[in-house]
Design a protein around this motif. Structure first.
Motif, PDB file in Angstrom:
ATOM      1  N   GLU A 343       0.819  -1.210   0.000  1.00 31.54           N
ATOM      2  CA  GLU A 343       0.000   0.000   0.000  1.00 31.54           C
ATOM      3  C   GLU A 343       0.855   1.263   0.000  1.00 31.54           C
ATOM      4  N   HIS A 344       1.842   1.264   0.883  1.00 33.71           N
ATOM      5  CA  HIS A 344       2.647   2.482   1.000  1.00 33.71           C
ATOM      6  C   HIS A 344       3.530   2.670  -0.225  1.00 33.71           C
ATOM      7  N   LEU A 345       4.156   1.593  -0.682  1.00 37.04           N
ATOM      8  CA  LEU A 345       5.048   1.734  -1.842  1.00 37.04           C
ATOM      9  C   LEU A 345       4.249   2.064  -3.099  1.00 37.04           C
ATOM     10  N   ASN A 346       3.039   1.565  -3.184  1.00 34.80           N
ATOM     11  CA  ASN A 346       2.212   1.925  -4.332  1.00 34.80           C
ATOM     12  C   ASN A 346       2.039   3.444  -4.402  1.00 34.80           C
ATOM     13  N   ALA A 347       1.936   4.056  -3.247  1.00 35.18           N
ATOM     14  CA  ALA A 347       1.729   5.506  -3.224  1.00 35.18           C
ATOM     15  C   ALA A 347       3.020   6.284  -3.486  1.00 35.18           C
ATOM     16  N   VAL A 348       4.147   5.752  -3.037  1.00 42.81           N
ATOM     17  CA  VAL A 348       5.362   6.581  -3.069  1.00 42.81           C
ATOM     18  C   VAL A 348       6.501   6.085  -3.966  1.00 42.81           C
ATOM     19  N   ALA A 349       6.491   4.816  -4.361  1.00 47.95           N
ATOM     20  CA  ALA A 349       7.665   4.304  -5.087  1.00 47.95           C
ATOM     21  C   ALA A 349       7.632   4.694  -6.565  1.00 47.95           C
ATOM     22  N   PRO A 350       8.715   5.286  -7.086  1.00 47.86           N
ATOM     23  CA  PRO A 350       8.788   5.589  -8.514  1.00 47.86           C
ATOM     24  C   PRO A 350       8.759   4.299  -9.326  1.00 47.86           C
ATOM     25  N   ARG A 351       8.119   4.367 -10.490  1.00 51.24           N
ATOM     26  CA  ARG A 351       8.071   3.220 -11.386  1.00 51.24           C
ATOM     27  C   ARG A 351       9.290   3.253 -12.305  1.00 51.24           C
ATOM     28  N   VAL A 352       9.863   2.105 -12.549  1.00 52.13           N
ATOM     29  CA  VAL A 352      10.936   1.996 -13.537  1.00 52.13           C
ATOM     30  C   VAL A 352      10.747   0.681 -14.278  1.00 52.13           C
ATOM     31  N   MET A 353      11.495   0.518 -15.383  1.00 54.37           N
ATOM     32  CA  MET A 353      11.392  -0.747 -16.101  1.00 54.37           C
ATOM     33  C   MET A 353      12.659  -1.573 -15.890  1.00 54.37           C
ATOM     34  N   ALA A 354      12.440  -2.828 -15.612  1.00 54.55           N
ATOM     35  CA  ALA A 354      13.535  -3.758 -15.404  1.00 54.55           C
ATOM     36  C   ALA A 354      13.117  -5.100 -15.974  1.00 54.55           C
ATOM     37  N   VAL A 355      14.074  -5.801 -16.544  1.00 54.70           N
ATOM     38  CA  VAL A 355      13.784  -7.112 -17.117  1.00 54.70           C
ATOM     39  C   VAL A 355      14.605  -8.143 -16.356  1.00 54.70           C
ATOM     40  N   LEU A 356      13.911  -9.054 -15.698  1.00 54.64           N
ATOM     41  CA  LEU A 356      14.610  -9.989 -14.819  1.00 54.64           C
ATOM     42  C   LEU A 356      15.189 -11.188 -15.562  1.00 54.64           C
TER      43      LEU A 356
END
Ligand code: ATP
Ligand code: MG
Length: 575
Positions: A343-356
C-alpha cells in the motif's frame, strides 16, 4: 512526507475506537491519577536485534506518549552481562530511530541503577524481608514446589539480619563462586503464584558488564530491577507483554515494600506472525547456523532485515496500528504486513522498467543508430512525481515470460505473428523466432514496429497487451534477489516428533537472478531506495553489498498477494 505519514499511527488512528490501554490511560487522566502525566518506556534487553514484534511494543509505547502529550523513555534492560551488548545497543537505537521515534535525552540503562538497587537490597535485608540462601540452583528448584504442590522453606531462611548483611557484603566482595549463593526475598513458599515463592533478587556472576565493567560480581534479577527502574524514571504506565502477568504481584510487592513511587504494569498480547519465528533466541540461531546471511538478511523479521528488504517505517507503523492492541492470544497473517508495505510503496515508489529474465528483441525496421527518448510516467498514483525520459532503440530486452511460441488462450503478450505494445513506446509484431540450433532454446525475436503507434492505438486494429522492456545498449546490469517466506508452514513450530522449527525452513526462500537488465535512470539510485519495477513488484537497492560495484536489488514484495491466489486455488481443488 505528508502529514499523514508523519504521525506514527498513520491516518488510521482517528478512525478506530480506543483500545483497552488507551481506555486505562484516559481514565487515569480523568481521575488525575498521575497528575495528568503519561510516561511510558520501551525496555529492550540488548541481547539481539529488534524484530517486528518489538515494533508493536515501540509503536504502542511511543504512540501512547505522543497521543497523550507525554514522554517515552528508551531503557536498556541490561541486567544480564553479555559480550555483544554494545553491538545490540547500537542496532536497537538505530532501529527505533528509523521507525520514526525519538527518546530525546531519555536514554537509560538498568545498569545505571545498580548502586540504588544494591542499597534497596541492603534495606530489605535490614527490614528482615530478604535473606542469603546457600541452596544450589537444582536444590532451589526442588524446594520451590509446583503449581499443585506448595514449596518448602529454605533451611537458610531464618538467618539473622547481621549474618545476612555479612554474607551479602561478601557476595558483593567476590568471595564466592558463581551460583553458590543468592539473595532472596522472604515472601511465602506456599504462595499459589510461583513467582512469589521467595524469588531470587541477586545472583553471583563473575562477568564483565559492557557498562559497569568489573565493578559488580552480583547482578540483580529482572524482577528486582524492572519495577524499580520504572519507579526511578517516574513511569506512569508500564506496558509489557502477557507473559509478565504472573510477575505483576511481585512487581507490586517490591515497590510496596520499598515504599517508593508505584507505576502501573499493564499487559497486552504479543505479536505473532504466520510463517515467522519471532524469538530472539531462534533468530540468533538462524544467524549463527548460517541459514540466513545475518540479522539484516532480508528474509528475517528483524527491523534491520525488513529495512534491507525495502520496508518503509510508515508501512510498519501502519501495520502496528492496523493489528491493534488486545489481551488475547492471536496470530496475524504475514500477508497483512505485506499488504501494508504494498500500500505504501504503491503511493510513493517511482516506477521503472527492469527485465529480470531477458530475451533479446531486434526490431528490423527500426534505424540502426537511432535512439529515441520516450516519456515515461514516474508514478501514476502521484502526478507530482512527473515523467522521465527512457531511451528506446533497435535492440531491446523483454521478459522471457512475455513471449510464448504457442500461446494459451487469453495470453495477450507476444507470440509469433502477434502484436504487443511496448510500454510508453511502439506497437511491435513478432516476425521470427531465432533458436539455438543445438539446444532449441529461443535466443532472439525478430520484430517489426509500427512507427505510427508512439503513444497511440494503431489504426484499424486493437492491441491488448502491454509489456515492459529495456534498451539493450542502455541497460544496466543488475542482480535481483527474490525472496519467499523463510518457513514453509504457517506455524513453523508445527513439527514431527523429534524435529524442530528449523525442519520447516523453506529451501527456496531465496532465488538469485543474475544478468538482469534495468533502465539507465537507475544509475543514480542510492542504496536503500525503493522502486516499483513495472509489472513485477517492489524492489529496493541493496545496502549490503555496495562495495562489489554491481547493482543488487532485493524484492520487497510482489505486486499482488500471490500466496492468497495459490491458497485459493488449493482450496478450490479440495472442493
Ligand atoms: P523475545 O521473546 O523475542 O526474545 P523479549 O521479550 O525477550 O523478546 P525484550 O528485549 O525483553 O525481548 O523486549 C522488549 C520489549 O518488547 C518488551 O516490553 C517486550 O514485552 C516487547 N516485545 C517483545 N516481543 C514482542 C512481541 N512479539 N510483540 C509485542 N511486544 C514484544
Ligand atoms: Mg526478554
Amino acid at each position: 512526507m505528508t502529514q499523514d505519514d508523519n504521525t506514527p499511527a498513520g491516518g488510521e488512528q482517528a478512525a478506530r475506537s480506543l483500545h483497552f490501554i488507551e481506555q486505562i490511560v484516559e481514565e487515569d487522566l480523568k481521575t488525575g491519577k498521575y497528575d495528568g502525566r503519561v510516561h511510558t518506556r520501551f525496555p529492550p534487553e540488548p541481547n539481539g536485534y529488534l524484530h517486528i514484534g518489538h515494533a508493536k511494543s515501540i509503536c504502542l509505547n511511543f504512540g501512547l506518549a505522543a497521543k497523550y502529550g507525554g514522554l517515552c523513555n528508551l531503557r536498556f534492560d541490561d541486567t544480564n552481562p553479555s559480550k555483544e551488548e554494545l553491538e545490540y545497543v547500537e542496532s536497537i537505537k538505530e532501529d527505533v530511530r528509523w521507525l520514526g521515534f525519538d527518546w530525546a535525552e531519555r536514554e537509560y540503562y538498568a545498569s545505571d541503577y545498580f548502586d540504588q538497587l544494591h542499597e534497596w537490597a541492603v534495606q530489605m535485608i535490614e527490614a528482615g524481608q530478604a535473606y542469603v540462601c546457600d541452596l544450589a540452583p537444582d536444590q532451589m528448584r526442588e524446594y520451590r514446589g509446583t503449581l499443585t504442590r506448595p514449596g518448602r522453606n529454605s533451611p537458610y531462611r531464618d538467618r539473622d539480619v547481621q549474618e545476612n548483611l555479612d554474607l551479602f557484603r561478601r557476595m558483593y566482595d567476590g568471595e564466592f563462586p558463581d551460583g553458590t549463593r543468592t539473595l532472596r526475598a522472604q515472601i511465602d513458599m506456599a504462595h499459589p503464584n510461583l513467582n512469589m515463592r521467595d524469588p531470587v533478587m541477586y545472583r553471583i556472576l563473575h562477568a564483565t558488564h559492557h557498562r559497569s565493567g568489573d565493578k559488580w560480581c552480583i547482578y540483580p534479577m529482572y524482577d528486582f530491577t524492572h519495577g524499580q527502574s520504572d519507579s526511578l524514571e517516574r513511569i506512569t504506565h508500564s506496558v509489557c507483554t502477557l507473559e509478565f502477568e504472573n510477575h505483576r504481584p511481585l512487581y507490586d510487592w517490591y515497590l510496596d515494600q520499598l515504599g517508593i513511587y508505584h507505576p502501573q504494569q499493564i499487559e497486552f498480547a504479543r505479536l505473532n506472525l504466520s510463517y515467522t519465528v519471532m524469538s530472539k533466541r531462534k533468530l540468533l540461531e538462524l544467524v549463527r547456523a548460517g541459514h540466513v546471511s545475518g540479522w539484516d538478511d532480508p528474509r528475517m523479521p528483524s527491523i534491520s532485515g525488513l529495512r534491507r528488504r525495502g520496508y518503509t517505517p510508515e508501512s510498519i507503523r501502519r501495520f502496528c496500528e492496523r493489528i491493534g492492541v488486545a489481551k488475547f492470544y492471536s496470530v496475524v497473517d504475514v500477508a497483512v504486513l505485506e499488504g501494508c508495505v504494498r500500500e505504501h510503496l504503491n503511493a510513493v515508489a517511482p516506477r521503472v522498467m527492469a527485465v529480470l529474465r531477458p530475451l533479446r528483441v531486434v526490431i528490423d525496421n527500426y534505424p540502426e543508430d537511432q535512439v529515441e527518448e520516450v516519456d515515461a510516467v514516474n508514478n501514476p498514483e502521484d502526478p507530482s512525481a512527473g515523467t522521465r525520459k527512457v531511451p528506446f532503440s533497435r535492440v531491446l530486452y523483454i521478459e522471457r515470460d512475455d513471449f510464448r511460441e504457442d500461446p494459451p488462450r487469453k495470453f495477450f503478450r507476444l507470440a509469433p505473428g502477434r502484436e504487443v505494445r511496448l510500454r510508453y513506446a511502439y506497437v511491435v509484431k513478432c516476425e521470427e523466432v531465432i533458436k539455438d540450433e543445438q539446444t532449441g532454446e529461443i535466443v532472439e525475436l525478430r520484430c517489426s514496429y509500427d512507427p505510427d503507434t508512439l503513444g497511440q492505438q494503431p489504426v484499424g486494429r486493437k492491441v491488448k497487451g502491454v509489456i515492459h522492456w529495456v534498451s539493450a545498449d542502455h541497460a544496466l546490469e543488475a542482480e535481483v534477489r527474490l525472496y519467499d517466506r523463510l518457513f514453509t508452514k504457517e506455524n513453523p513450530e508445527d513439527v514431527e516428533e523429534g524435529e524442530e522449527y528449523k525442519s520447516n525452513l523453506n529451501p527456496n526462500s531465496l532465488e538469485v537472478l543474475e544478468g538482469c537488465c534495468v533502465e539507465p535512470s537507475l544509475a543514480e539510485a542510492t542504496p536503500g531506495s525503493r522502486y516499483q519495477f513495472e509489472r513485477l513488484g517492489y524492489f529496493c537497492l541493496d545496502t549490503g553489498d555496495a562495495a562489489s560495484g554491481t547493482l543488487v536489488f532485493n524484492r520487497t514484495v510482489s505486486l499482488r498477494d500471490t500466496w492468497a491466489k495459490i491458497e485459493k486455488k488449493a482450496q478450490k481443488k479440495k472442493k
